[in-house]
Scaffold this motif. Sequence first.
Motif, PDB file in Angstrom:
ATOM      1  N   UNK A   1     -19.559  -2.293 -39.274  1.00  0.00           N
ATOM      2  CA  UNK A   1     -20.828  -2.996 -39.240  1.00  0.00           C
ATOM      3  C   UNK A   1     -21.288  -3.534 -40.597  1.00  0.00           C
ATOM      4  N   UNK A   2     -20.521  -3.365 -41.654  1.00  0.00           N
ATOM      5  CA  UNK A   2     -21.014  -3.713 -42.983  1.00  0.00           C
ATOM      6  C   UNK A   2     -21.922  -2.589 -43.475  1.00  0.00           C
TER       7      UNK A   2
ATOM      8  N   UNK B   1     -39.848   0.227 -42.433  1.00  0.00           N
ATOM      9  CA  UNK B   1     -40.883  -0.349 -41.579  1.00  0.00           C
ATOM     10  C   UNK B   1     -40.348  -0.690 -40.198  1.00  0.00           C
ATOM     11  N   UNK B   2     -39.150  -1.252 -40.152  1.00  0.00           N
ATOM     12  CA  UNK B   2     -38.519  -1.588 -38.869  1.00  0.00           C
ATOM     13  C   UNK B   2     -38.249  -0.319 -38.059  1.00  0.00           C
ATOM     14  N   UNK B   3     -37.704   0.696 -38.715  1.00  0.00           N
ATOM     15  CA  UNK B   3     -37.383   1.950 -38.023  1.00  0.00           C
ATOM     16  C   UNK B   3     -38.646   2.622 -37.486  1.00  0.00           C
TER      17      UNK B   3
ATOM     18  N   UNK C   1     -29.330   3.948 -36.772  1.00  0.00           N
ATOM     19  CA  UNK C   1     -28.426   3.252 -37.678  1.00  0.00           C
ATOM     20  C   UNK C   1     -28.886   1.794 -37.698  1.00  0.00           C
ATOM     21  N   UNK C   2     -29.208   1.285 -38.879  1.00  0.00           N
ATOM     22  CA  UNK C   2     -29.695  -0.082 -39.030  1.00  0.00           C
ATOM     23  C   UNK C   2     -28.804  -0.865 -39.970  1.00  0.00           C
ATOM     24  N   UNK C   3     -28.631  -2.135 -39.665  1.00  0.00           N
ATOM     25  CA  UNK C   3     -27.893  -3.039 -40.542  1.00  0.00           C
ATOM     26  C   UNK C   3     -28.699  -3.212 -41.829  1.00  0.00           C
TER      27      UNK C   3
ATOM     28  N   UNK D   1     -29.742  -7.189 -42.268  1.00  0.00           N
ATOM     29  CA  UNK D   1     -30.634  -7.859 -41.321  1.00  0.00           C
ATOM     30  C   UNK D   1     -31.764  -6.974 -40.806  1.00  0.00           C
ATOM     31  N   UNK D   2     -31.597  -5.664 -40.884  1.00  0.00           N
ATOM     32  CA  UNK D   2     -32.587  -4.739 -40.341  1.00  0.00           C
ATOM     33  C   UNK D   2     -32.416  -4.489 -38.850  1.00  0.00           C
ATOM     34  N   UNK D   3     -31.389  -5.054 -38.253  1.00  0.00           N
ATOM     35  CA  UNK D   3     -31.143  -4.865 -36.825  1.00  0.00           C
ATOM     36  C   UNK D   3     -30.804  -3.403 -36.546  1.00  0.00           C
TER      37      UNK D   3
END
Length: 61
Positions: free
Chosen positions: A28-29, A6-8, A47-49, A52-54
């Motif tokens: 980055x984990x 959803x964030x992407x 690329x998302x964390x 956190x979704x960042x």
Amino acid sequence: MNRILGIALADTPGEVIDVELDADDDDDGPTYEINILTPGGRTIEMKLDARTGAILEREDD
């Protein structure tokens, strides 16, 4: 995973064509690498964390 997608897609509308989880990304984990095909025909790699979704990276392939 639904939250991450959803964030992407909120950032880059289109069709998700590939998703990979990199659980051992040392810098980055855990991260998700997502490829989105935009309505204009471009492929965007994000690329998302995973926690956190960042959005960590976004590039036009």
